[in-house]
Design a protein around this motif. Structure first.
Motif, PDB file in Angstrom:
ATOM      1  N   LEU A  92      -4.939   2.423  18.662  1.00 30.43           N
ATOM      2  CA  LEU A  92      -5.128   1.698  17.005  1.00 30.43           C
ATOM      3  C   LEU A  92      -6.500   2.570  16.577  1.00 30.43           C
ATOM      4  CD1 LEU A  92      -5.151  -0.453  15.073  1.00 30.43           C
ATOM      5  CD2 LEU A  92      -6.815  -1.557  16.527  1.00 30.43           C
ATOM      6  N   LEU A  93      -6.069   3.567  15.506  1.00 34.36           N
ATOM      7  CA  LEU A  93      -7.060   4.305  14.617  1.00 34.36           C
ATOM      8  C   LEU A  93      -7.804   3.432  13.622  1.00 34.36           C
ATOM      9  CD1 LEU A  93      -5.135   7.273  14.367  1.00 34.36           C
ATOM     10  CD2 LEU A  93      -6.399   6.707  16.232  1.00 34.36           C
ATOM     11  N   SER A  94      -7.098   2.386  13.031  1.00 33.85           N
ATOM     12  CA  SER A  94      -7.887   1.654  12.063  1.00 33.85           C
ATOM     13  C   SER A  94      -7.152   0.468  12.109  1.00 33.85           C
ATOM     14  CB  SER A  94      -7.659   2.293  10.706  1.00 33.85           C
ATOM     15  OG  SER A  94      -8.147   1.734   9.697  1.00 33.85           O
ATOM     16  N   ALA A  95      -7.832  -0.780  12.139  1.00 33.83           N
ATOM     17  CA  ALA A  95      -7.000  -2.182  12.690  1.00 33.83           C
ATOM     18  C   ALA A  95      -6.401  -2.643  11.633  1.00 33.83           C
ATOM     19  CB  ALA A  95      -8.446  -2.921  12.741  1.00 33.83           C
ATOM     20  N   GLY A  96      -4.929  -2.733  11.944  1.00 31.90           N
ATOM     21  CA  GLY A  96      -3.798  -3.156  11.196  1.00 31.90           C
ATOM     22  C   GLY A  96      -3.704  -2.226   9.917  1.00 31.90           C
ATOM     23  N   VAL A  97      -3.881  -1.078   9.917  1.00 33.24           N
ATOM     24  CA  VAL A  97      -3.664  -0.060   8.524  1.00 33.24           C
ATOM     25  C   VAL A  97      -3.131   1.136   9.120  1.00 33.24           C
ATOM     26  CG1 VAL A  97      -4.583   1.043   6.700  1.00 33.24           C
ATOM     27  CG2 VAL A  97      -5.466  -1.398   7.315  1.00 33.24           C
ATOM     28  N   TRP A  98      -3.944   1.914   9.929  1.00 35.35           N
ATOM     29  CA  TRP A  98      -3.227   3.199  10.437  1.00 35.35           C
ATOM     30  C   TRP A  98      -3.202   3.226  11.819  1.00 35.35           C
ATOM     31  CZ3 TRP A  98      -1.515   7.537   8.324  1.00 35.35           C
ATOM     32  CH2 TRP A  98      -1.572   8.601   9.156  1.00 35.35           C
ATOM     33  N   TRP A  99      -1.929   3.420  12.395  1.00 36.04           N
ATOM     34  CA  TRP A  99      -1.440   3.636  13.708  1.00 36.04           C
ATOM     35  C   TRP A  99      -0.917   4.983  13.919  1.00 36.04           C
ATOM     36  CZ3 TRP A  99      -1.886  -0.300  17.426  1.00 36.04           C
ATOM     37  CH2 TRP A  99      -2.232  -1.572  16.849  1.00 36.04           C
ATOM     38  N   TYR A 100      -1.559   5.432  15.237  1.00 31.97           N
ATOM     39  CA  TYR A 100      -1.070   7.128  15.315  1.00 31.97           C
ATOM     40  C   TYR A 100      -0.796   7.162  16.874  1.00 31.97           C
ATOM     41  CZ  TYR A 100      -1.328  12.321  14.323  1.00 31.97           C
ATOM     42  OH  TYR A 100      -0.933  13.051  14.481  1.00 31.97           O
ATOM     43  N   TYR A 101       0.559   7.313  16.973  1.00 36.46           N
ATOM     44  CA  TYR A 101       1.155   7.769  18.436  1.00 36.46           C
ATOM     45  C   TYR A 101       1.033   9.233  18.695  1.00 36.46           C
ATOM     46  CZ  TYR A 101       3.745   7.556  22.528  1.00 36.46           C
ATOM     47  OH  TYR A 101       4.410   7.603  23.646  1.00 36.46           O
ATOM     48  N   ASP A 331      21.817   1.124  14.522  1.00 29.40           N
ATOM     49  CA  ASP A 331      22.191   0.217  13.366  1.00 29.40           C
ATOM     50  C   ASP A 331      21.032  -0.944  13.585  1.00 29.40           C
ATOM     51  OD1 ASP A 331      24.118   1.807  12.152  1.00 29.40           O
ATOM     52  OD2 ASP A 331      25.418   1.177  13.915  1.00 29.40           O
ATOM     53  N   PHE A 332      20.201  -1.102  12.596  1.00 32.69           N
ATOM     54  CA  PHE A 332      19.554  -2.362  12.603  1.00 32.69           C
ATOM     55  C   PHE A 332      20.266  -3.499  11.933  1.00 32.69           C
ATOM     56  CE2 PHE A 332      16.634   1.010  13.729  1.00 32.69           C
ATOM     57  CZ  PHE A 332      15.656   0.186  14.376  1.00 32.69           C
ATOM     58  N   VAL A 333      20.223  -4.815  12.528  1.00 38.55           N
ATOM     59  CA  VAL A 333      21.071  -5.734  11.858  1.00 38.55           C
ATOM     60  C   VAL A 333      20.025  -7.083  11.708  1.00 38.55           C
ATOM     61  CG1 VAL A 333      23.206  -5.349  12.585  1.00 38.55           C
ATOM     62  CG2 VAL A 333      21.866  -6.556  13.922  1.00 38.55           C
ATOM     63  N   HIS A 334      19.948  -7.734  10.845  1.00 42.12           N
ATOM     64  CA  HIS A 334      19.163  -9.008  10.493  1.00 42.12           C
ATOM     65  C   HIS A 334      20.088  -9.743   9.610  1.00 42.12           C
ATOM     66  CE1 HIS A 334      17.900  -7.607   6.514  1.00 42.12           C
ATOM     67  NE2 HIS A 334      17.924  -6.428   6.846  1.00 42.12           N
ATOM     68  N   GLU A 335      19.785 -11.205   9.838  1.00 44.04           N
ATOM     69  CA  GLU A 335      20.604 -12.173   8.718  1.00 44.04           C
ATOM     70  C   GLU A 335      19.624 -12.477   7.512  1.00 44.04           C
ATOM     71  OE1 GLU A 335      21.278 -15.658  10.823  1.00 44.04           O
ATOM     72  OE2 GLU A 335      22.717 -14.710  12.178  1.00 44.04           O
ATOM     73  N   GLY A 336      20.165 -11.980   6.274  1.00 41.68           N
ATOM     74  CA  GLY A 336      19.369 -12.262   5.010  1.00 41.68           C
ATOM     75  C   GLY A 336      18.261 -11.126   4.999  1.00 41.68           C
ATOM     76  N   VAL A 337      17.287 -11.288   4.441  1.00 42.07           N
ATOM     77  CA  VAL A 337      16.256 -10.374   4.300  1.00 42.07           C
ATOM     78  C   VAL A 337      15.256 -10.191   5.195  1.00 42.07           C
ATOM     79  CG1 VAL A 337      14.202  -9.693   2.276  1.00 42.07           C
ATOM     80  CG2 VAL A 337      16.578 -10.928   1.604  1.00 42.07           C
ATOM     81  N   VAL A 338      14.775  -9.214   5.631  1.00 41.15           N
ATOM     82  CA  VAL A 338      13.944  -8.855   6.781  1.00 41.15           C
ATOM     83  C   VAL A 338      12.588  -9.784   6.223  1.00 41.15           C
ATOM     84  CG1 VAL A 338      12.373  -7.312   7.886  1.00 41.15           C
ATOM     85  CG2 VAL A 338      14.589  -6.709   7.265  1.00 41.15           C
ATOM     86  N   PRO A 339      12.155 -10.652   7.130  1.00 40.60           N
ATOM     87  CA  PRO A 339      10.864 -11.710   6.572  1.00 40.60           C
ATOM     88  C   PRO A 339       9.556 -10.812   6.339  1.00 40.60           C
ATOM     89  CG  PRO A 339      11.317 -11.739   8.988  1.00 40.60           C
ATOM     90  CD  PRO A 339      12.571 -10.783   8.508  1.00 40.60           C
ATOM     91  N   ASP A 340       9.372  -9.670   7.071  1.00 44.69           N
ATOM     92  CA  ASP A 340       8.221  -9.168   6.716  1.00 44.69           C
ATOM     93  C   ASP A 340       8.278  -8.026   5.540  1.00 44.69           C
ATOM     94  OD1 ASP A 340       5.600  -7.463   6.597  1.00 44.69           O
ATOM     95  OD2 ASP A 340       5.528  -7.861   8.765  1.00 44.69           O
ATOM     96  N   THR A 341       7.617  -8.315   4.337  1.00 43.17           N
ATOM     97  CA  THR A 341       7.927  -7.444   3.254  1.00 43.17           C
ATOM     98  C   THR A 341       6.817  -6.348   2.841  1.00 43.17           C
ATOM     99  OG1 THR A 341       7.391  -8.955   1.642  1.00 43.17           O
ATOM    100  CG2 THR A 341       9.534  -8.738   2.216  1.00 43.17           C
ATOM    101  N   ARG A 342       5.559  -6.891   3.582  1.00 41.10           N
ATOM    102  CA  ARG A 342       4.633  -5.752   3.563  1.00 41.10           C
ATOM    103  C   ARG A 342       4.800  -4.250   3.642  1.00 41.10           C
ATOM    104  NH1 ARG A 342       0.399  -8.934   7.507  1.00 41.10           N
ATOM    105  NH2 ARG A 342       2.538  -9.241   8.913  1.00 41.10           N
ATOM    106  N   GLU A 343       3.763  -3.247   3.290  1.00 40.41           N
ATOM    107  CA  GLU A 343       3.882  -1.897   3.304  1.00 40.41           C
ATOM    108  C   GLU A 343       3.005  -1.647   4.780  1.00 40.41           C
ATOM    109  OE1 GLU A 343       3.070  -0.081  -0.427  1.00 40.41           O
ATOM    110  OE2 GLU A 343       5.405  -0.685  -1.096  1.00 40.41           O
ATOM    111  N   TYR A 344       3.185  -0.621   5.541  1.00 36.74           N
ATOM    112  CA  TYR A 344       2.810  -0.313   6.468  1.00 36.74           C
ATOM    113  C   TYR A 344       2.183   1.504   6.517  1.00 36.74           C
ATOM    114  CZ  TYR A 344       3.638  -4.693   8.340  1.00 36.74           C
ATOM    115  OH  TYR A 344       3.507  -6.101   8.538  1.00 36.74           O
ATOM    116  N   VAL A 345       1.459   1.871   7.134  1.00 34.84           N
ATOM    117  CA  VAL A 345       1.401   3.218   7.441  1.00 34.84           C
ATOM    118  C   VAL A 345       1.147   3.701   8.885  1.00 34.84           C
ATOM    119  CG1 VAL A 345      -0.372   5.288   6.743  1.00 34.84           C
ATOM    120  CG2 VAL A 345       0.295   3.551   5.162  1.00 34.84           C
ATOM    121  N   PHE A 346       1.927   4.237   9.304  1.00 37.12           N
ATOM    122  CA  PHE A 346       1.793   4.702  10.806  1.00 37.12           C
ATOM    123  C   PHE A 346       2.824   6.045  11.133  1.00 37.12           C
ATOM    124  CE2 PHE A 346       5.285   1.881  11.172  1.00 37.12           C
ATOM    125  CZ  PHE A 346       6.102   2.554  12.064  1.00 37.12           C
TER     126      PHE A 346
END
Length: 381
Positions: A92-101, A331-346
Motif C-alpha cells: 500500500l503506497l497511498s491508502a485507498g488511492v495508489w497501489w503498487y505491486y 473472460d470476465f462475466v457478471h450479471e448486469g452492471v459491475v456494482p463498483d463504478t469508482r475509478e482506481y489507480v494502481f
C-alpha cells in the motif's frame, strides 16, 4: 484457516514484517501438521510459483482442514498434489488511492501466460509460419523468451539502388491473447506488442524509402533516428516520425489512438490530407465515424508499460477487467452492471499472476472474483 494466506506467502518469500514473522512462526510451532503444511507450501512455491489461479481461498481452506484431519502422511501428500495455493501480497503506497505491486518476490516470468496459450507466430511473405525459435537465425535471433531481434546491416548506395527494383521481404508477427512480445526491427527500432496484436514490417530497411509498418492491436514504439521517416499504418490513420517514442492503440470497433511520449509525430487520417502534429503528452483519437480529438493525457501509463508494468490510471473496474482479458486470456462475466463504478489507480508487474492482480483489486474495490478455468465471475462483496 488458522493462518492468513497472504501472511504465509510473504513469510515464504522473505518480505514479511516482524509481526507477521512472529505470527507465522508461532503458528508453525502449534502443530506438527502446520509445520508440514508450511514446508510443502514453501517447496511448492519454490518449484512452481505461478500455478495459483485454480482455487478460491474458501476452497483452499476446505482442503487444508481435510489435511489436518488426515492421519497418514501418504494421504496428505496425495492431497497436496491436487492442491494449488492462492496467495499474494499487496504493498500500500497511498491508502485507498495508489497501489503498487513490485513483482520482485519471486520469478514469475511466465505468470501471465496461460498454460495452453497459443504461440507467437511469424508469417513470411510466402505464407510459411514460424515461432520465434524456429525463424532463420540469419534473419533474426531470439534474444529472450518474449523478444526477437532482426539483424542490422550496413546500408550502401549500391545495395539500395539494386533493391529499388526488388521488393523487400516482409514478415507479420501475431501475438495472441495472454501474451506480450518485444521486437527489435532491423533499423534498431524497439516495439513492444500488446496482447492480440499484429504487426507487418520489412525484414530490412534501406536509405531510399520510408520505413513503414502496419499495425492491428496495440504497440509501444521507440523509433531509431534516421534521415528516413518511420511510418505506422493503421485502419484509420497513418503516423509519420523521424525518431520518437509513442504508443498506438488500433483495435476493432474502438477509437484508434496514438499517444506521443517523446519527440514529434505527424498523423493523417486514412481518408484525409490534413496532418496533425502531436507534442509530448498529446493523444490523437479517431473513431469509426472519422471524428478526431486531440487532448493532453498523463504519460505515466505508457512509461510504466515500457518498464514492465501495467498501470491503470483512473480506470473503472469494467475498464480494468477488459484489459485483463487480453493480458491473461480469460473472460470476465457478471450479471448486469459491475456494482463498483469508482475509478482506481494502481499498477502491477506485467509478469504477475492473475490471482495476484485480482487480490489487489479486491483489496481496494467492493467486488470479488471467482476463477473457473478461463472464466472469471465478478460479484459484489
Amino acid at each position: 484457516m488458522q493462518i492468513d494466506w497472504s501472511k504465509l506467502f510473504s513469510y515464504i518469500n522473505g518480505f514479511a514484517d516482524r509481526k507477521t514473522i512472529e505470527e507465522v512462526e508461532s503458528w508453525r510451532e502449534k502443530d506438527s501438521r502446520n509445520e508440514e503444511f508450511y514446508r510443502r507450501t514453501r517447496d511448492y512455491y519454490a518449484n512452481s510459483p505461478t500455478r495459483n489461479e485454480s482455487f478460491s481461498e474458501g476452497q483452499l481452506d476446505i482442503l487444508y482442514k481435510k489435511m489436518l484431519k488426515s492421519k497418514r502422511g501418504r494421504k496428505r501428500r496425495a492431497l497436496w498434489q491436487r492442491t494449488t495455493v492462492a496467495a499474494s501480497v499487496i504493498l500500500l503506497l497511498s491508502a485507498g488511492v495508489w497501489w503498487y505491486y513490485t513483482g520482485n518476490m519471486h520469478d514469475e516470468s511466465k505468470a501471465h501466460v496461460p498454460v495452453h496459450a497459443a504461440e507467437v507466430i511469424i508469417i513470411t511473405e510466402s505464407g510459411d509460419k514460424f515461432t520465434a525459435k524456429q525463424l532463420d537465425s540469419g534473419i533474426a535471433r531470439q534474444v529472450a523468451d518474449n523478444k526477437l531481434e532482426y539483424s542490422a546491416r550496413e546500408n550502401t548506395s549500391e545495395e539500395d539502388a539494386a533493391r529499388v527494383e526488388k521488393q523487400v521481404p516482409r514478415h507479420t508477427i501475431i501475438v495472441p491473447r495472454g501474451k506480450t512480445f518485444e521486437l527489435v526491427l532491423a533499423d534498431g527500432t524497439f516495439v513492444l506488442l500488446g496482447p492480440s496484436s499484429e504487426l507487418t514490417y520489412p525484414v530490412q530497411f534501406d536509405s531510399c524509402s520510408t520505413r513503414e509498418v502496419t499495425l492491428r492491436g496495440e504497440a509501444y514504439f521507440e523509433v531509431t533516428k534516421s534521415s528516413n521517416r518511420f511510418a505506422v499504418n493503421t485502419e484509420r490513420m497513418k503516423l509519420q516520425v523521424y525518431g520518437t517514442t509513442f504508443n498506438v492503440f488500433a483495435r476493432e470497433k474502438m477509437p484508434v489512438e496514438a499517444v506521443l511520449v517523446e519527440g514529434r509525430v505527424g498523423i493523417t487520417p486514412e481518408n484525409g490530407t490534413e496532418e496533425t502534429i502531436l507534442h509530448p503528452g498529446d493523444m490523437y483519437s479517431i473513431d469509426e465515424a472519422g471524428d478526431i480529438k486531440v487532448m493532453q493525457v498523463d504519460l505515466a501509463e505508457y512509461k510504466a508499460k515500457r518498464n514492465g508494468y501495467v498501470l491503470f490510471n483512473g480506470k473503472t473496474i469494467e475498464q480494468i477487467v477488459r484489459s485483463l482479458e487480453l493480458y491473461y486470456d480469460v473472460d470476465f462475466v457478471h450479471e448486469g452492471v459491475v456494482p463498483d463504478t469508482r475509478e482506481y489507480v494502481f499498477s502491477v508487474k506485467r509478469t504477475s499472476s492473475l490471482r495476484e492482480v485480482l487480490d489487489v483489486i479486491v483489496s481496494v474495490a467492493d467486488v470479488k472474483f471467482v476463477i473457473d478455468g478461463k472464466e472469471v465471475e465478478i460479484t459484489r462483496k
